[in-house]
Design a protein around this motif. Structure first.
Motif, PDB file in Angstrom:
ATOM      1  N   GLU A  50       0.820  -1.210   0.000  1.00 19.82           N
ATOM      2  CA  GLU A  50       0.000   0.000   0.000  1.00 19.82           C
ATOM      3  C   GLU A  50       0.859   1.267   0.000  1.00 19.82           C
ATOM      4  OE1 GLU A  50      -0.038  -2.721   2.006  1.00 19.82           O
ATOM      5  OE2 GLU A  50      -1.196  -2.308   3.824  1.00 19.82           O
ATOM      6  N   HIS A  51       1.940   1.265   0.791  1.00 22.97           N
ATOM      7  CA  HIS A  51       2.807   2.450   0.793  1.00 22.97           C
ATOM      8  C   HIS A  51       3.588   2.553  -0.519  1.00 22.97           C
ATOM      9  CE1 HIS A  51       2.070   4.009   4.812  1.00 22.97           C
ATOM     10  NE2 HIS A  51       1.953   2.750   5.210  1.00 22.97           N
ATOM     11  N   ARG A  53       2.517   1.511  -3.527  1.00 20.75           N
ATOM     12  CA  ARG A  53       1.577   2.067  -4.517  1.00 20.75           C
ATOM     13  C   ARG A  53       1.442   3.574  -4.360  1.00 20.75           C
ATOM     14  NH1 ARG A  53      -1.911  -2.391  -3.359  1.00 20.75           N
ATOM     15  NH2 ARG A  53      -2.954  -1.146  -1.780  1.00 20.75           N
ATOM     16  N   ALA A  54       1.272   4.012  -3.114  1.00 19.77           N
ATOM     17  CA  ALA A  54       0.980   5.427  -2.862  1.00 19.77           C
ATOM     18  C   ALA A  54       2.137   6.329  -3.287  1.00 19.77           C
ATOM     19  CB  ALA A  54       0.648   5.631  -1.382  1.00 19.77           C
ATOM     20  N   ILE A  55       3.372   5.898  -3.037  1.00 19.84           N
ATOM     21  CA  ILE A  55       4.510   6.781  -3.352  1.00 19.84           C
ATOM     22  C   ILE A  55       4.687   6.912  -4.860  1.00 19.84           C
ATOM     23  CG2 ILE A  55       6.383   5.048  -3.354  1.00 19.84           C
ATOM     24  CD1 ILE A  55       6.835   8.289  -1.513  1.00 19.84           C
ATOM     25  N   GLY A  57       2.104   6.426  -7.090  1.00 12.17           N
ATOM     26  CA  GLY A  57       0.869   6.834  -7.763  1.00 12.17           C
ATOM     27  C   GLY A  57       0.462   5.862  -8.862  1.00 12.17           C
ATOM     28  N   ARG A  58       0.767   4.585  -8.639  1.00  8.35           N
ATOM     29  CA  ARG A  58       0.459   3.546  -9.629  1.00  8.35           C
ATOM     30  C   ARG A  58       0.019   2.279  -8.923  1.00  8.35           C
ATOM     31  NH1 ARG A  58       5.404   2.078 -11.095  1.00  8.35           N
ATOM     32  NH2 ARG A  58       6.602   4.018 -11.002  1.00  8.35           N
ATOM     33  N   LEU A  59      -0.897   1.525  -9.572  1.00 12.02           N
ATOM     34  CA  LEU A  59      -1.301   0.229  -9.030  1.00 12.02           C
ATOM     35  C   LEU A  59      -0.169  -0.782  -9.128  1.00 12.02           C
ATOM     36  CD1 LEU A  59      -4.878  -0.248 -10.561  1.00 12.02           C
ATOM     37  CD2 LEU A  59      -4.241   0.761  -8.352  1.00 12.02           C
ATOM     38  N   HIS A  60       0.738  -0.569 -10.081  1.00 13.69           N
ATOM     39  CA  HIS A  60       1.739  -1.598 -10.373  1.00 13.69           C
ATOM     40  C   HIS A  60       3.145  -1.065 -10.174  1.00 13.69           C
ATOM     41  CE1 HIS A  60      -1.897  -2.665 -12.801  1.00 13.69           C
ATOM     42  NE2 HIS A  60      -1.770  -3.689 -11.990  1.00 13.69           N
ATOM     43  N   ARG A  72       7.456   3.610   5.444  1.00 13.69           N
ATOM     44  CA  ARG A  72       7.766   4.419   4.269  1.00 13.69           C
ATOM     45  C   ARG A  72       9.264   4.582   4.021  1.00 13.69           C
ATOM     46  NH1 ARG A  72       2.906   6.478   2.195  1.00 13.69           N
ATOM     47  NH2 ARG A  72       3.297   7.945   0.515  1.00 13.69           N
TER      48      ARG A  72
ATOM     49  N   LEU B  90      -7.229   1.675  -1.636  1.00 10.83           N
ATOM     50  CA  LEU B  90      -5.861   1.434  -2.130  1.00 10.83           C
ATOM     51  C   LEU B  90      -4.767   2.083  -1.307  1.00 10.83           C
ATOM     52  CD1 LEU B  90      -6.648   2.179  -5.870  1.00 10.83           C
ATOM     53  CD2 LEU B  90      -6.207  -0.076  -4.885  1.00 10.83           C
ATOM     54  N   ILE B  91      -5.117   3.161  -0.613  1.00  7.17           N
ATOM     55  CA  ILE B  91      -4.110   4.047  -0.020  1.00  7.17           C
ATOM     56  C   ILE B  91      -4.004   3.781   1.482  1.00  7.17           C
ATOM     57  CG2 ILE B  91      -3.456   6.485   0.275  1.00  7.17           C
ATOM     58  CD1 ILE B  91      -3.503   5.488  -2.645  1.00  7.17           C
ATOM     59  N   PRO B  92      -2.756   3.719   2.016  1.00  8.09           N
ATOM     60  CA  PRO B  92      -2.607   3.480   3.455  1.00  8.09           C
ATOM     61  C   PRO B  92      -3.019   4.715   4.248  1.00  8.09           C
ATOM     62  CG  PRO B  92      -0.489   4.014   2.493  1.00  8.09           C
ATOM     63  CD  PRO B  92      -1.461   3.914   1.340  1.00  8.09           C
ATOM     64  N   ALA B  97       5.604   9.969   8.622  1.00  4.09           N
ATOM     65  CA  ALA B  97       6.579   9.952   7.520  1.00  4.09           C
ATOM     66  C   ALA B  97       5.992  10.568   6.252  1.00  4.09           C
ATOM     67  CB  ALA B  97       7.035   8.520   7.253  1.00  4.09           C
ATOM     68  N   GLY B 148      -3.467   2.463 -14.795  1.00  6.59           N
ATOM     69  CA  GLY B 148      -3.220   2.158 -13.390  1.00  6.59           C
ATOM     70  C   GLY B 148      -2.559   3.296 -12.632  1.00  6.59           C
ATOM     71  N   HIS B 149      -2.460   4.469 -13.253  1.00  4.85           N
ATOM     72  CA  HIS B 149      -1.933   5.635 -12.540  1.00  4.85           C
ATOM     73  C   HIS B 149      -3.079   6.293 -11.778  1.00  4.85           C
ATOM     74  CE1 HIS B 149       2.005   6.042 -14.809  1.00  4.85           C
ATOM     75  NE2 HIS B 149       1.382   5.058 -15.415  1.00  4.85           N
ATOM     76  N   PHE B 150      -2.771   6.828 -10.603  1.00  2.00           N
ATOM     77  CA  PHE B 150      -3.828   7.483  -9.847  1.00  2.00           C
ATOM     78  C   PHE B 150      -3.343   8.782  -9.222  1.00  2.00           C
ATOM     79  CE2 PHE B 150      -2.169   4.015  -7.090  1.00  2.00           C
ATOM     80  CZ  PHE B 150      -1.639   4.754  -6.048  1.00  2.00           C
ATOM     81  N   PHE B 152      -4.488  11.992  -6.107  1.00  2.00           N
ATOM     82  CA  PHE B 152      -5.214  12.284  -4.877  1.00  2.00           C
ATOM     83  C   PHE B 152      -6.070  13.524  -5.163  1.00  2.00           C
ATOM     84  CE2 PHE B 152      -1.571   9.821  -3.790  1.00  2.00           C
ATOM     85  CZ  PHE B 152      -1.906   9.083  -2.670  1.00  2.00           C
TER      86      PHE B 152
END
Lengths: 211, 211
Positions: A50-51, A53-55, A57-60, A72, B90-92, B97, B148-150, B152
């Motif tokens: 999850e972290h 993906r978030a950093i 900005g992509r599912l993959h 993180r 999807l997001i933690p 941090a 798959g890009h996202f 916020f």
């Protein structure tokens, strides 16, 4: 370099020093490798899908990406990927309950990656957490459509395709050759296969990167 | 029915009996509510975004969905949703941090949903796990494109929009009014706001569903 044949349906835990690396080779081309990492010095913390993906900005994830832990911090880097780059971060490790959903009726639990995660940790003397963290599902093909619906498809990787994960901290890497044989996760034949692992020490990994 | 005003940036933990429900009201329309649940009788286990995604084959949840725990047992059901139905899995939870990444320089940590999760558990005498599970981010708008890009984005919910979560087991629900003020997660104004919670006992929830 140390080579390890990971038998279909089983798992292993491997200590990799900072700067070293693990190569996960899809010997037969269609096998998914559920992969986790925990810090050697603080094994309650480790690789976080999850972290990560978030950093980005992509599912993959893809070659060149740094993968983060749950605090993180950079934990791994994908330094090579000869496959088409289709890997999954969305799906949990398969579990006994998952196979019962799919119709498995055995008295004992079906082999599963959650149990394999626990076995591997135990084999190196590490505690097993109540919850199995989400793995990096190498070679797993979970196509997502524009409405956010997804399916479990056969891998698009080819025999011999591999990924190299470099350790950015001293870690324990855990890999499970997924025992899924009731869905096409490991190919249309639904036959789990062996995976080959190669472990490089920091000097060997430095040489790989410079060659 | 018990009404609770959840002050911006804070969290609470609420015991809800099987058959009861929690209503999360977006009083100001733009506030994200990070939401978790753990089993009262076995608090090491609880709501799992990854297992919930996998069972539905969707990145997102919606009214009518059952939400699973990490052992794949039905834990909650979304019985009502008056918002446009945009929520994130999807997001933690934000963490100290994460705010430092965004440029926060304070000596003390920025308020964050991970710490809020721990505070809320402690407030009801429950242990705090090393890793914060992925929350159900109610009203959080994370649009995903076909590659798959996202991003916020600001919530699309309106003042007074609400979600009702019915408990399918005896649970502790934890809600954090997200303190994100360095990104448009809680609206373009980046001002965290209060949320209103209403807790219904099983008889009251049965009446809601039948009315």
């Amino acid at each position: 370099m140390e080579a390890i044949k990971l038998t279909a349906r089983t798992s292993t835990a491997i200590r990799v020093a900072r700067g070293g690396a693990l190569q996960v080779i899809n010997t037969h081309g269609s096998q998914v490798a559920d992969t986790w990492a925990v810090l050697q010095g603080d094994p309650d913390h480790g690789l976080s899908m999850e972290h990560t993906r978030a950093i980005h900005g992509r599912l993959h994830v893809r070659a060149g990406d740094v993968l983060l832990d749950d605090r993180r911090q950079p934990l791994l880097a994908i330094t090579e990927d000869t496959s088409p780059g289709i890997h999954d971060t969305l799906i949990p490790a398969c579990s006994a309950a998952r196979y019962r959903e799919l119709g498995y009726k055995g008295e004992e639990d079906h082999d599963n990656c959650s149990a394999n995660y626990g076995h591997a940790l135990t084999s190196v003397g590490l505690p097993v957490p109540a919850r199995t963290p989400s793995p990096l599902n190498l070679f797993m093909n979970v196509p997502v459509d524009i409405e956010g619906h997804f399916t479990f498809a056969a891998p698009v990787s080819q025999p011999g395709d591999f990924v190299v994960l470099e350790a950015l901290e001293d870690v324990v890497l855990i890999v499970s050759a997924c025992p899924q044989d009731m869905a096409p996760v490991n190919g249309e034949s639904q036959e789990p296969q062996d995976v080959e692992l190669r472990v490089y020490n920091p000097a060997e990994q430095a040489e790989r990167k410079n060659s």
